[in-house]
Write a protein that holds these residues in place. Structure first.
Motif, PDB file in Angstrom:
ATOM      1  N   LYS A  81      37.010  39.925  28.332  1.00 54.15           N
ATOM      2  CA  LYS A  81      37.681  40.872  29.217  1.00 54.15           C
ATOM      3  C   LYS A  81      38.278  40.115  30.398  1.00 54.15           C
ATOM      4  O   LYS A  81      37.564  39.493  31.185  1.00 54.15           O
ATOM      5  N   VAL A  82      39.585  40.171  30.497  1.00 57.43           N
ATOM      6  CA  VAL A  82      40.291  39.509  31.585  1.00 57.43           C
ATOM      7  C   VAL A  82      41.032  40.557  32.399  1.00 57.43           C
ATOM      8  O   VAL A  82      41.607  41.491  31.843  1.00 57.43           O
ATOM      9  N   ASP A  83      40.993  40.422  33.709  1.00 64.86           N
ATOM     10  CA  ASP A  83      41.765  41.312  34.578  1.00 64.86           C
ATOM     11  C   ASP A  83      42.280  40.506  35.767  1.00 64.86           C
ATOM     12  O   ASP A  83      42.037  39.298  35.880  1.00 64.86           O
ATOM     13  N   PHE A  84      43.017  41.163  36.648  1.00 62.36           N
ATOM     14  CA  PHE A  84      43.607  40.467  37.793  1.00 62.36           C
ATOM     15  C   PHE A  84      42.546  39.829  38.684  1.00 62.36           C
ATOM     16  O   PHE A  84      42.736  38.715  39.202  1.00 62.36           O
ATOM     17  N   LEU A  85      41.428  40.527  38.878  1.00 68.03           N
ATOM     18  CA  LEU A  85      40.365  40.015  39.736  1.00 68.03           C
ATOM     19  C   LEU A  85      39.797  38.716  39.173  1.00 68.03           C
ATOM     20  O   LEU A  85      39.613  37.735  39.903  1.00 68.03           O
ATOM     21  N   LEU A  86      39.536  38.704  37.879  1.00 70.04           N
ATOM     22  CA  LEU A  86      38.982  37.501  37.262  1.00 70.04           C
ATOM     23  C   LEU A  86      39.975  36.340  37.342  1.00 70.04           C
ATOM     24  O   LEU A  86      39.608  35.214  37.694  1.00 70.04           O
ATOM     25  N   ILE A  87      41.241  36.611  37.032  1.00 66.29           N
ATOM     26  CA  ILE A  87      42.260  35.559  37.099  1.00 66.29           C
ATOM     27  C   ILE A  87      42.354  34.997  38.516  1.00 66.29           C
ATOM     28  O   ILE A  87      42.359  33.790  38.724  1.00 66.29           O
ATOM     29  N   GLY A  88      42.396  35.894  39.490  1.00 71.36           N
ATOM     30  CA  GLY A  88      42.502  35.457  40.876  1.00 71.36           C
ATOM     31  C   GLY A  88      41.310  34.642  41.333  1.00 71.36           C
ATOM     32  O   GLY A  88      41.462  33.658  42.062  1.00 71.36           O
TER      33      GLY A  88
END
Length: 216
Positions: A81-88
């Motif tokens: 599960k990838v989202d903006f928070l994880l990427i950032g």
């Protein structure tokens, strides 16, 4: 074997998903061998299939080098599960609040999408183009590849179309003002200047004539 036009269509017009038909060798050879001006003529021919410019697809980024890191997170991390928070949080190593991580991840993931390397959110997945670009080891070739994919950005396409028709100077600042507030234009103007500088560096003579008509 796909035709030259089919490859350009897959790169610039269609969503080239991981299950699509584009092969890395075809993408690489087409990108390297096709001058910027020819790609622009192809896009002009298919204007009806291009995305409209909007506030949502005008690039906003802090570090253009984050593109490779975003692709590494999407392709190599193995995370389900990838989202903006994880990427950032992966990109921005200093201490920050979740909101700052999320915004940083959003801006740089969306830049990758605008360049045609990943699918548009809420999907977090690389395109065939993104996979091929990420796996390429030749740094010089990757710079050419990156530069030409700037033509995937809607506002870049439309700005060039406008200067092709008229040999007078064109203000990208004023054009951005149609879609963004004055303060947002100021924040994003340096991003647009950076993209056009990279594109110009790897352009042929015809395309450079067009790009030099664009003012900031």
């Amino acid at each position: 074997m796909m035709s030259y036009e089919d490859v350009l269509r897959g790169l610039f017009l269609d969503d080239a998903t991981p299950s699509g038909r584009l092969e890395p060798d075809q993408i690489r050879s087409t990108i390297v061998q096709t001058p910027v001006s020819e790609i622009v003529y192809f896009l002009q021919k298919h204007q009806d299939e291009l995305s409209d410019v909007s506030a949502k697809n005008i690039p906003q980024f802090s570090n253009i080098d984050e593109v490779d890191k975003v692709l590494s997170i999407i392709i190599d991390s193995g995370l389900d599960k990838v989202d903006f928070l994880l990427i950032g949080s992966y990109l921005k190593q200093d201490r920050a609040k979740d909101m700052a991580y999320r915004k940083y991840g959003e801006n740089h993931y969306k830049l990758c999408a605008q360049l045609g390397f990943v699918l548009n959110p809420p999907q977090f997945q690389a395109t065939r183009n993104g996979y091929a670009y990420h796996r390429e080891n030749d740094k010089a070739l990757k710079m050419i590849w990156f530069a030409k994919m700037i033509l995937h950005v809607p506002i870049v396409q439309q700005a060039i179309f406008k200067v092709m028709k008229d040999d007078t100077p064109f203000s990208i600042r004023e054009y951005m003002g149609v879609f963004l507030s004055k303060s947002t234009v100021i924040r994003r103007l340096s991003n647009m200047k950076k993209l056009f500088q990279i594109l110009n560096e790897y352009s042929d003579e015809i395309a450079r004539v067009w790009i030099t008509r664009i003012n900031f």
